[in-house]
Design a protein around this motif. Structure first.
Motif, PDB file in Angstrom:
ATOM      1  N   VAL A 120       0.380  16.850  41.312  1.00 53.31           N
ATOM      2  CA  VAL A 120      -0.013  17.392  42.554  1.00 53.31           C
ATOM      3  C   VAL A 120       1.372  17.523  43.594  1.00 53.31           C
ATOM      4  O   VAL A 120       2.213  16.420  43.635  1.00 53.31           O
ATOM      5  N   LEU A 121       1.466  18.767  44.130  1.00 53.61           N
ATOM      6  CA  LEU A 121       2.401  18.965  44.849  1.00 53.61           C
ATOM      7  C   LEU A 121       1.979  19.079  46.358  1.00 53.61           C
ATOM      8  O   LEU A 121       1.500  20.346  46.537  1.00 53.61           O
ATOM      9  N   PRO A 122       2.226  18.276  47.475  1.00 50.34           N
ATOM     10  CA  PRO A 122       1.777  18.708  48.557  1.00 50.34           C
ATOM     11  C   PRO A 122       2.794  19.799  49.181  1.00 50.34           C
ATOM     12  O   PRO A 122       4.136  19.647  48.861  1.00 50.34           O
ATOM     13  N   LEU A 123       2.323  20.678  49.910  1.00 53.55           N
ATOM     14  CA  LEU A 123       3.323  21.612  50.412  1.00 53.55           C
ATOM     15  C   LEU A 123       3.545  21.623  51.935  1.00 53.55           C
ATOM     16  O   LEU A 123       2.804  21.763  52.741  1.00 53.55           O
ATOM     17  N   PRO A 124       4.861  20.916  52.203  1.00 56.84           N
ATOM     18  CA  PRO A 124       5.084  20.537  53.527  1.00 56.84           C
ATOM     19  C   PRO A 124       5.688  21.851  54.271  1.00 56.84           C
ATOM     20  O   PRO A 124       6.201  22.602  53.788  1.00 56.84           O
ATOM     21  N   ALA A 125       5.287  21.768  55.825  1.00 59.03           N
ATOM     22  CA  ALA A 125       5.748  22.924  56.624  1.00 59.03           C
ATOM     23  C   ALA A 125       5.951  22.335  57.612  1.00 59.03           C
ATOM     24  O   ALA A 125       5.033  22.247  58.803  1.00 59.03           O
ATOM     25  N   GLY A 126       7.292  21.905  58.199  1.00 58.13           N
ATOM     26  CA  GLY A 126       7.465  21.136  59.518  1.00 58.13           C
ATOM     27  C   GLY A 126       6.971  19.770  59.250  1.00 58.13           C
ATOM     28  O   GLY A 126       7.052  19.023  58.405  1.00 58.13           O
ATOM     29  N   ASN A 127       6.164  19.496  60.150  1.00 57.12           N
ATOM     30  CA  ASN A 127       5.619  18.100  60.485  1.00 57.12           C
ATOM     31  C   ASN A 127       4.128  17.979  59.974  1.00 57.12           C
ATOM     32  O   ASN A 127       3.416  17.169  60.656  1.00 57.12           O
ATOM     33  N   ARG A 128       3.719  18.847  59.325  1.00 54.69           N
ATOM     34  CA  ARG A 128       2.301  19.023  58.729  1.00 54.69           C
ATOM     35  C   ARG A 128       2.465  19.526  57.242  1.00 54.69           C
ATOM     36  O   ARG A 128       3.254  20.083  56.937  1.00 54.69           O
ATOM     37  N   MET A 129       1.208  19.206  56.509  1.00 51.08           N
ATOM     38  CA  MET A 129       0.807  19.517  55.447  1.00 51.08           C
ATOM     39  C   MET A 129       0.183  21.041  55.235  1.00 51.08           C
ATOM     40  O   MET A 129      -0.913  20.930  55.871  1.00 51.08           O
ATOM     41  N   ALA A 130       0.807  22.141  54.764  1.00 47.19           N
ATOM     42  CA  ALA A 130       0.212  23.385  54.326  1.00 47.19           C
ATOM     43  C   ALA A 130      -0.828  23.472  53.630  1.00 47.19           C
ATOM     44  O   ALA A 130      -1.800  24.346  53.620  1.00 47.19           O
ATOM     45  N   GLY A 131      -0.726  22.808  52.603  1.00 47.27           N
ATOM     46  CA  GLY A 131      -1.738  22.756  51.370  1.00 47.27           C
ATOM     47  C   GLY A 131      -1.115  22.067  50.018  1.00 47.27           C
ATOM     48  O   GLY A 131      -0.349  21.176  50.505  1.00 47.27           O
ATOM     49  N   ALA A 132      -1.661  22.252  49.234  1.00 47.18           N
ATOM     50  CA  ALA A 132      -1.306  21.669  47.914  1.00 47.18           C
ATOM     51  C   ALA A 132      -1.352  22.476  46.688  1.00 47.18           C
ATOM     52  O   ALA A 132      -2.078  23.460  46.731  1.00 47.18           O
ATOM     53  N   CYS A 133      -0.473  21.984  45.688  1.00 50.38           N
ATOM     54  CA  CYS A 133      -0.301  22.773  44.371  1.00 50.38           C
ATOM     55  C   CYS A 133      -0.708  21.780  43.379  1.00 50.38           C
ATOM     56  O   CYS A 133      -0.226  20.713  43.374  1.00 50.38           O
ATOM     57  N   LEU A 134      -1.977  22.004  42.676  1.00 52.24           N
ATOM     58  CA  LEU A 134      -2.281  21.296  41.556  1.00 52.24           C
ATOM     59  C   LEU A 134      -2.036  21.896  40.278  1.00 52.24           C
ATOM     60  O   LEU A 134      -2.230  22.857  39.585  1.00 52.24           O
ATOM     61  N   ILE A 135      -1.460  21.190  39.228  1.00 53.95           N
ATOM     62  CA  ILE A 135      -0.815  21.640  38.024  1.00 53.95           C
ATOM     63  C   ILE A 135      -1.401  20.733  37.014  1.00 53.95           C
ATOM     64  O   ILE A 135      -1.348  19.475  36.973  1.00 53.95           O
ATOM     65  N   GLY A 136      -2.265  21.247  35.883  1.00 55.05           N
ATOM     66  CA  GLY A 136      -2.856  20.404  34.876  1.00 55.05           C
ATOM     67  C   GLY A 136      -2.625  20.697  33.393  1.00 55.05           C
ATOM     68  O   GLY A 136      -2.410  22.053  33.198  1.00 55.05           O
ATOM     69  N   TRP A 137      -2.508  19.761  32.550  1.00 55.41           N
ATOM     70  CA  TRP A 137      -1.996  20.366  31.003  1.00 55.41           C
ATOM     71  C   TRP A 137      -3.450  19.522  30.527  1.00 55.41           C
ATOM     72  O   TRP A 137      -3.907  18.723  30.731  1.00 55.41           O
ATOM     73  N   ASP A 138      -4.012  20.223  29.135  1.00 54.80           N
ATOM     74  CA  ASP A 138      -5.096  19.702  28.440  1.00 54.80           C
ATOM     75  C   ASP A 138      -4.575  18.714  27.536  1.00 54.80           C
ATOM     76  O   ASP A 138      -5.165  17.771  27.069  1.00 54.80           O
ATOM     77  N   THR A 139      -3.232  18.718  26.809  1.00 57.29           N
ATOM     78  CA  THR A 139      -2.688  17.993  26.073  1.00 57.29           C
ATOM     79  C   THR A 139      -1.642  17.112  26.594  1.00 57.29           C
ATOM     80  O   THR A 139      -1.010  17.515  27.669  1.00 57.29           O
ATOM     81  N   PRO A 140      -1.344  15.857  26.174  1.00 54.45           N
ATOM     82  CA  PRO A 140      -0.507  14.966  26.833  1.00 54.45           C
ATOM     83  C   PRO A 140       0.880  15.882  27.013  1.00 54.45           C
ATOM     84  O   PRO A 140       1.334  16.244  26.088  1.00 54.45           O
ATOM     85  N   HIS A 141       1.263  15.526  28.299  1.00 53.21           N
ATOM     86  CA  HIS A 141       2.555  16.464  28.577  1.00 53.21           C
ATOM     87  C   HIS A 141       3.557  15.385  29.099  1.00 53.21           C
ATOM     88  O   HIS A 141       3.079  14.406  29.557  1.00 53.21           O
ATOM     89  N   ASP A 142       4.903  15.411  28.629  1.00 54.90           N
ATOM     90  CA  ASP A 142       5.969  14.746  29.210  1.00 54.90           C
ATOM     91  C   ASP A 142       6.732  15.254  30.175  1.00 54.90           C
ATOM     92  O   ASP A 142       7.019  16.378  30.237  1.00 54.90           O
ATOM     93  N   PHE A 143       6.563  14.404  31.470  1.00 53.12           N
ATOM     94  CA  PHE A 143       7.252  15.123  32.617  1.00 53.12           C
ATOM     95  C   PHE A 143       8.905  14.513  32.501  1.00 53.12           C
ATOM     96  O   PHE A 143       9.132  13.247  32.513  1.00 53.12           O
TER      97      PHE A 143
END
Length: 815
Positions: A402-425
């Motif tokens: 989950v990536l919060p998308l900052p813009a100045g002093n507030r949050m503009a939105g979020a980006c969610l990235i998902g995998w079906d099989t176990p993923h190594d970060f």
């Protein structure tokens, strides 16, 4: 877990079976076995899973492969005696599954070394290749393994078999991608494929691990040393990625998977495993270059949708994610702008329940974990099996970022990235995600402001266009307008559909030069003027000439083009005039199309005394008439003649029975570098044609009597009864008398009968509208005519007509 019940989302058992079939279709390898085991984490909710196999010449069942959290958390051993009373030994001897809960495990000394927290244990025979191994799985959930979990574990036990050792079964030769490192001497045996990855020939390799380490990128050497030095390596699995230098080009990414095997009497500890090419997970560009490319794409992204698409393109493929969503944060709601894939069935059930129009509108309150990440304002990553609410767990059962998308002093939105099989970060992925989030947040705020301004501009434009098209006798009309996406200026394209007397309809489409407020203002003025001239009853050439003179007198620097078509719905004929505009396109009932050739006049506002010749059209029932502006058919890449041919070709292949879909399809390829207006009319023909007759009233003493005789004779021919005829004659007498007494010039009577409605119209040369008296004394000798007309008619009114007026009244016969 993914929600059950939907056809495309299937049960966990079926999904697990599909995943296992895909994993076991290839050759056996240690990596394949590990991937199979990881399915127990995904589909059975296991915290730990491992495979125990018997020694060739010993009495031990040894752990040879595992996945999940460290086994030491549950006190599990590396090996168990075959003759002992452990659950592993019991399952191995009996060939049957063993399912144990916390109560049964509490007194089992062979099962655990220490008494950690409560858990559930499952041991199943691994029959994949008949060598007598066992699959062991642990669940730390209070309810343990449910029925669906057990079915999944049985499938995994059948599929796992047992790991292939580093050396092949026959001949003792090392597999091509395998290695075996003696931890005491540093001597390493490697397969030919690994030497190829290091660009070293068999003759050049001296068998020392230092030789291979010297070919790696220096920054990656510390992590490698932590693996290959015995003092830093503990029993269990290790996995890492590192870069190896190449004779030419950028370094190549490799992935090492290894396991340290304990040494016995006279034998050193051995690190065995595989090395594979990881470049398929990393393109030839570096993460820095990828961030630079994303920044360049975001710099030119104008709308929120453009920003979202740029982020998806920059992240999904390099990360090999199964799904990605980008959303704006509006109040307490997560308004999703882009989903990839866009299929609703690929997303959690809660999101589908919140589905609105094109994209979902998910409440943040339903996802407290996401809300916490947004409050913290930093990227959060959850591996496979992490406890998450269903709305998030179903997005990435194999891992979620989950990536919060900052813009100045507030949050503009979020980006969610998902995998079906176990993923190594890895650390590089985390850095890429963090850098991308900052860029996307700023771009999202800019795009949101742009979209808001563009929506305001579009709203102003739509207010100047007809809110809805009228219902037409014997025809159907649809219209579409698309504002340009280049800039925020208002355009000057317009269209109009104007019902006229005697079942005529005027179709108008036009384009004012420029894209600014002046163009929009002038567009509104021209649309109003053309409508006014048309309603007055002028023919097409006069309507356009009047509009041209008006625009010339306004002394504006702008000009306008237009095409005006007057369609006679009764006869199926039309006359049209072009003022510097594109001709209409006809689609005939047989599917053939035609762009009629005709002379046209100059644009409006260029020449004060210009000629606008009229051209005729013949419409058969089923004919489609298309009018458009040049934004649909002309661009910097396409000539206007080619665009007209393309429009005619697409219109030919369309289904005129669904005119709205035809309009949408024609606009599907619009380049949007200019405004686009499109007006379509399908002429069906009138099922009932009215009966008409006219009488010119001469100014003679017996004029009213002559008019009454004409009316009586006409109504008798039309079959009107005597009871209805008296009321009609009274209305005719009053209207004709008023015209003769109060006006000068020619007077004309028109009678129209359609079904049981009779329309009486009297036209004269005076523009003065008759006034209904507010009160009449008993001694007055006049002023009752309009009152009588109102009393005898269902409705009445007056309209301007060619410098004069027409007073009309409608009567319902047979009532």
């Amino acid at each position: 877990m993914v929600s059950e019940g939907a056809e495309a989302r299937r049960t966990r058992t079926l999904r697990a079976e599909g995943a296992l079939n895909a994993l076991t279709s290839g050759p056996d390898s240690p990596e394949r076995v590990r991937r199979v085991l990881e399915q127990a984490l995904v589909f059975a909710g296991a915290a730990f899973v491992g495979v125990y196999t018997p020694e060739e010449d010993g009495d031990l069942l040894c752990l040879v492969e595992s996945a999940g959290v460290p086994r030491t958390l549950f006190g599990l051993r590396d090996s168990y005696p075959r003759s002992g009373s452990s659950p592993v030994a019991d399952s191995h001897r009996s060939g049957s599954p063993v399912w144990l809960g916390p109560e049964a495990l509490s007194g089992d000394a062979e099962a655990r070394r220490t008494p950690p927290r409560d858990f559930h244990l499952a041991v199943l025979p691994a029959r994949g290749n008949g060598d007598g191994g066992c699959l062991l799985a642990v669940s730390d959930r209070p309810d343990g393994f449910d029925t669906e979990d057990r079915k999944c574990l049985e499938l995994i036990a059948d599929a796992v078999g047992c790991p292939v050792p580093a050396r092949a079964a026959e001949g003792g030769e090392l597999l091509a991608n395998a290695f075996s490192l003696a931890m005491d001497s540093g001597r390493v045996e490697v397969g030919d494929a690994i030497l190829g990855l290091f660009a070293v020939t068999r003759a050049e390799f001296d068998g020392r691990v230092e030789t291979l380490l010297g070919l790696t990128v220096p920054e990656d050497l510390p992590s490698l040393m932590s693996v290959v030095e015995a003092d830093h390596m503990s029993l269990g699995d290790r996995e890492l990625e590192f870069r190896v230098l190449q004779p030419s080009g950028p370094p190549k990414w490799l992935r090492l998977r290894g396991r340290l095997l304990p040494g016995g009497e006279g034998r050193p500890a051995m690190l065995v495993g595989t090395v594979a090419d990881a470049s398929k997970l990393r393109s030839e560009v570096t993460d820095v270059a990828r961030v630079q490319r994303l920044a360049a794409m975001l710099a030119t992204a104008g709308t929120v949708r453009d920003v979202s698409q740029a982020v998806v393109s920059a992240l999904r493929k390099p990360l090999q994610a199964d799904r990605i969503a980008l959303a704006e944060l509006e109040g307490d709601r997560l308004v999703v702008t882009v989903l990839d894939p866009a299929d609703p069935e690929s997303w959690p059930e809660l999101w589908r329940l919140e589905w609105r129009t094109e994209w979902p509108d998910a409440p943040v309150r339903a996802m407290p974990t996401l809300a916490a990440a947004l409050r913290e304002g930093r990227a959060r990553i959850w591996p496979a099996g992490a406890p998450l609410e269903p709305a998030l767990a179903d997005i990435g059962p194999g891992g979620l970022a989950v990536l919060p998308l900052p813009a100045g002093n507030r949050m503009a939105g979020a980006c969610l990235i998902g995998w079906d099989t176990p993923h190594d970060f890895g650390p590089d992925e985390r850095a890429l995600l963090t850098a991308s989030a900052g860029l996307a947040g700023q771009a999202l705020m800019r795009a949101h402001a742009f979209d808001a301004e563009h929506e305001l501009v579009g709203m102003l434009q739509r207010q100047l266009l007809p809110r809805r098209l009228p219902k037409l006798p014997g025809a159907v009309a649809v219209a579409r307008y698309l504002p340009t996406t280049a800039g925020l200026e208002v355009g000057g394209d317009w269209y109009d559909v104007i019902p006229l007397p005697d079942n005529h309809v005027a179709l108008v489409i036009g384009d004012v030069q420029g894209h600014n407020a002046s163009a929009a203002t002038l567009m509104g003025q021209m649309r109003t003027a053309l409508r006014a001239y048309a309603v007055e009853g002028h023919p097409p050439d006069v309507v356009v000439s009047h509009a041209n003179r008006l625009l010339t007198d306004m002394e504006t620097d702008l000009f306008a083009t237009c095409c005006y078509v007057d369609v006679d719905m009764e006869e199926g004929s039309a006359w049209y005039v072009r003022a510097g505009h594109l001709p209409p396109v006809l689609r005939h009932p047989d599917g053939s199309t035609e762009v009629p050739e005709s002379d046209g006049g100059p644009p409006l506002g260029v020449v004060a005394q210009a000629d606008f010749p009229m051209s005729a059209l013949r419409l058969q029932p089923g004919t489609v008439l298309a009018l458009t502006t040049d934004g649909l058919v002309e661009s910097a890449e396409a000539d206007i003649d080619d665009g007209m041919e393309r429009l005619a070709r697409e219109l030919s292949g369309s289904d005129p029975g669904h005119l709205g879909l035809v309009a949408d399809a024609l606009l599907g390829n619009a380049r949007r570098s200019d405004d686009v207006a499109l007006l379509l009319l399908r002429y069906d023909g009138m099922a009932l044609r009215p009966l008409r007759d006219s009488w010119t009233v001469w100014r003679v003493p017996e004029a009213v009597g002559h008019t009454r005789r004409f009316t009586r004779r006409t109504l008798r021919a039309w079959g009107v009864t005597r009871d209805d005829m008296d009321g009609v004659l009274l209305v005719v007498s009053e209207l004709v008398t008023n015209a003769l007494v109060h006006t000068h010039g020619q007077v004309r009577l028109d009678l129209t009968l359609l079904d049981n409605r009779l329309r009486v119209s009297v036209a004269d040369a005076s523009p003065r509208t008759p006034v209904k008296p507010t009160g009449i004394g008993w001694e007055a000798t006049g002023g009752r005519g309009i009152l009588l007309v109102e009393a005898m008619s269902e409705t009445w009114g007056t309209v301007p007509a060619s410098g004069g007026k027409q007073v009309w009244a409608e009567l319902v016969l047979g009532s």
